[in-house]
Design an enzyme around this catalytic site. Sequence first.
Site, PDB file in Angstrom:
ATOM      1  N   SER A   9       0.831  -1.222   0.000  1.00 53.46           N
ATOM      2  CA  SER A   9       0.000   0.000   0.000  1.00 53.46           C
ATOM      3  C   SER A   9       0.864   1.270   0.000  1.00 53.46           C
ATOM      4  O   SER A   9       1.699   1.479   0.898  1.00 53.46           O
ATOM      5  CB  SER A   9      -0.899  -0.045   1.249  1.00 53.46           C
TER       6      SER A   9
HETATM    7  N1  LIG Z   1      -6.143   8.796   1.623  1.00 53.90           N
HETATM    8  C1  LIG Z   1      -5.924   7.613   2.410  1.00 53.90           C
HETATM    9  C2  LIG Z   1      -6.126   6.384   1.547  1.00 53.90           C
HETATM   10  C3  LIG Z   1      -6.180   5.136   2.394  1.00 53.90           C
HETATM   11  C4  LIG Z   1      -6.684   3.946   1.588  1.00 53.90           C
HETATM   12  O1  LIG Z   1      -7.599   4.065   0.761  1.00 53.90           O
HETATM   13  N2  LIG Z   1      -6.104   2.782   1.855  1.00 53.90           N
HETATM   14  C5  LIG Z   1      -6.540   1.581   1.192  1.00 53.90           C
HETATM   15  C6  LIG Z   1      -5.366   0.650   0.998  1.00 53.90           C
HETATM   16  S1  LIG Z   1      -4.099   1.371   0.026  1.00 53.90           S
HETATM   17  C7  LIG Z   1      -7.561   0.888   2.084  1.00 53.90           C
HETATM   18  O2  LIG Z   1      -7.397   0.829   3.270  1.00 53.90           O
HETATM   19  N3  LIG Z   1      -8.649   0.361   1.491  1.00 53.90           N
HETATM   20  C8  LIG Z   1      -9.649  -0.354   2.211  1.00 53.90           C
HETATM   21  C9  LIG Z   1     -10.940   0.393   2.345  1.00 53.90           C
HETATM   22  O3  LIG Z   1     -11.008   1.581   1.947  1.00 53.90           O
HETATM   23  O4  LIG Z   1     -11.899  -0.206   2.835  1.00 53.90           O
HETATM   24  C10 LIG Z   1      -4.509   7.646   3.014  1.00 53.90           C
HETATM   25  O5  LIG Z   1      -3.641   8.291   2.416  1.00 53.90           O
HETATM   26  O6  LIG Z   1      -4.293   7.066   4.076  1.00 53.90           O
END
Ligand SMILES: N[C@@H](CCC(=O)N[C@@H](CS)C(=O)NCC(=O)O)C(=O)O
Length: 207
Positions: A9
């Site tokens: 990630s």
């Molecule tokens: N803008 C956020 C993005 C976080 C994000 O979308 N992470 C993804 C993985 S890269 C996630 O956790 N996805 C699972 C979900 O949204 O349920 C950051 O920079 O922390």
Amino acid sequence: MDFYYMPGSAPCRAVQMTAAAVGAELNLKFLNLMAGEHMKPDFLAINPQHTIPTLVDNGFGLWESRAICTYLIEKYGKESLFPKDPKTRAIINQRLYFDMGTLYQKFADYYYPQLFAKAPADPEKFKAMETAMGFFNTFLEGNKYAAGNDLTVADICLVATISTYDAAGFDLSKFPNVAKWFELCKKTVPGYAINQAGVDEFKKFFN
Ligand SMILES: N[C@@H](CCC(=O)N[C@@H](CS)C(=O)NCC(=O)O)C(=O)O
């Protein structure tokens, strides 16, 4: 500090590089999104938005990678990475918001449907990605780093994004300022090796 993450990630990698830069020790807690671990009640109690990265510092839960990065910098007093001078900080914030709302967003808009829903490539979304990269190329004109001549948190967050573009096969050579800056960051961003290991994991999604 407990750190919920996955190595592939990009936002998690930005936090890991920042932790390396400030000397913060993270207690790594692998959270398998593919297995739905982020939707379990224990994790939702920490972060109802169910995203990684998520940090828990002595009961204080925080998510959004750029917020975590600046928190770590403030907590560990590494001011050079996020100077307090209002204009310098404003430029850094602009780069961080650009990274989150535009540069990474355009990447997600183009690649995620292909990676996770087997959708066909959308040429309009590819163009939007190139436009965003063009903006970053312009910001770097006459600057060594993303927000001026010194390495800051903006470089740490942006290099997590750019290395992700690179891993996806996006041609950076058309954006010479970005390509040059990327090479510099690979050598000078603390903890870049951690980012590289995560990028290698991310690449597996493309196989
Ligand atoms: N803008 C956020 C993005 C976080 C994000 O979308 N992470 C993804 C993985 S890269 C996630 O956790 N996805 C699972 C979900 O949204 O349920 C950051 O920079 O922390």
